[in-house]
Design a protein around this motif. Structure first.
Motif, short mmCIF file in Angstrom:
data_model
loop_
_atom_site.label_atom_id
_atom_site.label_comp_id
_atom_site.label_asym_id
_atom_site.label_seq_id
_atom_site.Cartn_x
_atom_site.Cartn_y
_atom_site.Cartn_z
N UNK A 1 1.06 -0.93 0.11
CA UNK A 1 0.38 0.23 -0.09
C UNK A 1 0.61 1.54 -0.03
N UNK A 2 1.38 1.67 -1.12
CA UNK A 2 2.47 2.25 -0.90
C UNK A 2 1.57 3.67 -1.64
N UNK A 3 0.91 3.75 -2.60
CA UNK A 3 -0.61 4.40 -3.02
C UNK A 3 0.23 5.30 -3.78
N UNK A 4 1.02 5.26 -4.53
CA UNK A 4 2.49 6.18 -5.37
C UNK A 4 3.31 6.90 -4.49
N UNK A 5 3.85 6.16 -3.12
CA UNK A 5 4.80 6.82 -2.71
C UNK A 5 5.30 5.71 -1.54
N UNK A 6 6.77 6.86 -2.31
CA UNK A 6 7.39 5.65 -1.71
C UNK A 6 9.04 6.39 -0.83
N UNK A 7 8.92 5.98 0.16
CA UNK A 7 9.42 6.80 1.61
C UNK A 7 10.67 5.78 0.67
N UNK A 8 12.17 7.32 0.63
CA UNK A 8 13.37 7.22 0.43
C UNK A 8 14.17 6.08 1.30
N UNK A 9 12.88 6.60 3.03
CA UNK A 9 14.17 5.75 4.23
C UNK A 9 13.91 4.41 3.81
N UNK B 1 -1.33 7.61 1.87
CA UNK B 1 -2.60 7.53 2.05
C UNK B 1 -3.19 6.65 2.88
N UNK B 2 -4.35 6.60 3.33
CA UNK B 2 -5.16 5.82 4.36
C UNK B 2 -5.39 6.59 5.33
N UNK B 3 -5.98 5.39 6.18
CA UNK B 3 -6.30 6.39 7.11
C UNK B 3 -4.96 5.81 8.83
N UNK B 4 -4.29 4.53 7.96
CA UNK B 4 -3.42 4.15 9.10
C UNK B 4 -2.42 5.57 9.72
N UNK B 5 -2.09 5.40 11.66
CA UNK B 5 -1.45 6.52 12.31
C UNK B 5 0.12 6.30 12.32
N UNK C 1 7.76 7.47 9.37
CA UNK C 1 7.52 8.73 9.92
C UNK C 1 5.48 8.98 10.66
N UNK C 2 5.32 9.44 10.95
CA UNK C 2 3.81 9.37 11.44
C UNK C 2 2.71 10.89 10.19
N UNK C 3 2.00 10.03 8.97
CA UNK C 3 1.93 11.25 8.71
C UNK C 3 1.44 12.81 8.84
#
Length: 164
Positions: free
Chosen positions: A9-17, A135-139, A162-164
């Motif tokens: 569930x990356x939803x178009x965002x891949x954290x560089x970490x 993206x999504x409801x996860x904290x 990190x938190x969104x």
């Protein structure tokens, strides 16, 4: 022995970490809802990958990935699929795959809820790494690492981004 980096569930965002966390991994498994073909390319350029598409993925991603993958990782047959259904009461497709293929591990995503549990009824380890995209409801965004050594799974880690 093989070290796995697991995400979903990356939803178009891949954290560089992710690249730092998965540097020591031999393979990366992505359980769908990739969101961008660039993420597929980045992961494949970085490490050997197993990737399935999810319900948000477009036709471009679906032409280069499958709905599910069955593969061998050491002594385990692995079923990688985006939507498996609830732990223990899987959707009909997954129930049929379990019956026919008898995987030792099911890896899925979709719910954005991190869960690792052994299903006694189906004799399968269920792993959902949660969601690592924004993206999504996860904290908390999560991914996982673990080692498969023949018939043993060990060193399982949940990594909180990190938190969104």
């Amino acid at each position: 022995m093989i070290k796995i980096g697991l995400l979903s569930d990356t939803h178009s965002y891949l954290d560089p970490k992710v690249f730092n966390y998965f540097e020591s991994c031999d393979e990366i498994w992505h359980a769908g809802d990739i969101g961008s073909i660039q993420i597929v390319d980045q992961l494949k350029e970085f490490k050997k990958t197993q990737i399935v598409f999810g319900n948000i993925d477009d036709h471009k991603i679906r032409t280069i990935t499958k709905e599910h993958e069955l593969f061998q990782a050491e002594d385990f047959k692995v079923l990688l699929i985006h939507i498996a259904g609830k732990f223990g009461s899987y959707n009909p497709k997954v129930r049929e795959l379990i019956k026919i293929e008898k995987p030792g591990i099911i890896v899925c995503g979709h719910s954005h809820i991190l869960k690792v549990a052994f299903d006694q009824l189906h004799q399968v380890l269920y792993i959902n790494p949660g969601a690592c995209g924004k993206s999504g409801f996860q904290k908390v965004r999560t991914l996982m690492r673990f080692t498969i050594d023949k018939a043993e799974i060990k060193d399982m880690e949940v990594i909180e981004l990190n938190n969104q």
